[in-house]
Design a protein around this motif. Structure first.
Motif, PDB file in Angstrom:
ATOM      1  N   ILE A 235      12.878 -13.298   9.283  1.00 52.19           N
ATOM      2  CA  ILE A 235      14.133 -13.777   9.879  1.00 52.19           C
ATOM      3  C   ILE A 235      15.258 -12.789   9.616  1.00 52.19           C
ATOM      4  O   ILE A 235      16.037 -12.450  10.518  1.00 52.19           O
ATOM      5  CB  ILE A 235      14.462 -15.181   9.350  1.00 52.19           C
ATOM      6  N   VAL A 236      15.333 -12.284   8.390  1.00 57.44           N
ATOM      7  CA  VAL A 236      16.371 -11.297   8.061  1.00 57.44           C
ATOM      8  C   VAL A 236      16.191 -10.034   8.896  1.00 57.44           C
ATOM      9  O   VAL A 236      17.167  -9.455   9.406  1.00 57.44           O
ATOM     10  CB  VAL A 236      16.346 -10.984   6.547  1.00 57.44           C
TER      11      VAL A 236
ATOM     12  N   VAL B 275      14.735  -9.678  11.913  1.00 56.14           N
ATOM     13  CA  VAL B 275      15.074  -9.911  13.323  1.00 56.14           C
ATOM     14  C   VAL B 275      16.585  -9.971  13.511  1.00 56.14           C
ATOM     15  O   VAL B 275      17.140  -9.366  14.448  1.00 56.14           O
ATOM     16  CB  VAL B 275      14.379 -11.190  13.844  1.00 56.14           C
ATOM     17  N   VAL B 276      17.267 -10.688  12.632  1.00 56.85           N
ATOM     18  CA  VAL B 276      18.734 -10.787  12.756  1.00 56.85           C
ATOM     19  C   VAL B 276      19.382  -9.416  12.562  1.00 56.85           C
ATOM     20  O   VAL B 276      20.304  -9.039  13.307  1.00 56.85           O
ATOM     21  CB  VAL B 276      19.279 -11.818  11.744  1.00 56.85           C
ATOM     22  N   ALA B 277      18.905  -8.642  11.604  1.00 60.36           N
ATOM     23  CA  ALA B 277      19.475  -7.305  11.383  1.00 60.36           C
ATOM     24  C   ALA B 277      19.225  -6.397  12.582  1.00 60.36           C
ATOM     25  O   ALA B 277      20.109  -5.620  12.985  1.00 60.36           O
ATOM     26  CB  ALA B 277      18.879  -6.694  10.116  1.00 60.36           C
ATOM     27  N   THR B 278      18.036  -6.485  13.196  1.00 63.69           N
ATOM     28  CA  THR B 278      17.729  -5.672  14.381  1.00 63.69           C
ATOM     29  C   THR B 278      18.624  -6.034  15.556  1.00 63.69           C
ATOM     30  O   THR B 278      19.140  -5.146  16.254  1.00 63.69           O
ATOM     31  CB  THR B 278      16.247  -5.846  14.758  1.00 63.69           C
ATOM     32  N   VAL B 279      18.813  -7.325  15.787  1.00 63.92           N
ATOM     33  CA  VAL B 279      19.678  -7.758  16.892  1.00 63.92           C
ATOM     34  C   VAL B 279      21.108  -7.279  16.673  1.00 63.92           C
ATOM     35  O   VAL B 279      21.759  -6.755  17.591  1.00 63.92           O
ATOM     36  CB  VAL B 279      19.603  -9.292  17.065  1.00 63.92           C
ATOM     37  N   VAL B 280      21.612  -7.441  15.466  1.00 63.76           N
ATOM     38  CA  VAL B 280      22.991  -7.017  15.180  1.00 63.76           C
ATOM     39  C   VAL B 280      23.124  -5.499  15.367  1.00 63.76           C
ATOM     40  O   VAL B 280      24.108  -5.014  15.947  1.00 63.76           O
ATOM     41  CB  VAL B 280      23.403  -7.457  13.755  1.00 63.76           C
TER      42      VAL B 280
ATOM     43  N   VAL C  70      13.091  -7.027  20.052  1.00 61.95           N
ATOM     44  CA  VAL C  70      13.021  -8.245  19.227  1.00 61.95           C
ATOM     45  C   VAL C  70      11.627  -8.818  19.318  1.00 61.95           C
ATOM     46  O   VAL C  70      11.037  -9.249  18.362  1.00 61.95           O
ATOM     47  CB  VAL C  70      14.088  -9.266  19.658  1.00 61.95           C
TER      48      VAL C  70
END
Length: 135
Positions: free
Chosen positions: A86-87, A89-94, A135
């Motif tokens: 989860i961390v 994926v969120v870091a990649t999107v940001v 993603v």
């Protein structure tokens, strides 16, 4: 002839008279006291004794790990891996959105198109590194 003034006078000790103790009848006691034991007029309330704390004793405990359950390790590894996913994926999107706002993807596409000097097909980096694909 006696000379009383030449001899020093001894100080007389004061006499203390003890009060006569009189027993209190139960009717007098009820009349002079309240129902609560902390407020009486005959017997004063005794203050509580001061609380003395014991000195702090430090005890160092030494523990040894002798056995680990495999199922507990498996569950903990699964929870940690899901949290790290989860961390990630969120870091990649940001990170991708930040690069898109800064215009980095457009600059990379225009640089590759200029190097290839291919006017027929315009190169777009987001076809390869798009948000949905990444993603």
């Amino acid at each position: 002839m006696t000379n009383d003034s030449a001899k020093p006078k001894q100080a007389e000790k004061p006499t203390v008279k003890k009060p006569a103790t009189k027993s209190v009848t139960s009717d007098e006691y009820k009349r002079t006291t309240n129902e609560r034991p902390d407020s009486t007029s005959v017997i004063p309330a005794v203050p509580p004794a001061p609380v003395v704390e014991a000195p702090e004793v430090r005890r160092d405990a030494k523990l040894r790990l002798t056995h680990i359950e495999p199922w507990s390790v498996t569950r903990m590894a699964f929870i940690v891996s899901v949290a790290m996913m989860i961390v990630g994926v969120v870091a990649t999107v940001v990170f991708w959105v930040a690069l898109n706002i800064l215009g980095v993807w457009d600059q990379i596409s225009s640089s590759v198109t200029a190097v290839l000097s291919d006017t027929d097909d315009a190169f777009d980096i987001t076809d390869y590194l798009g948000l949905g694909r990444l993603v």
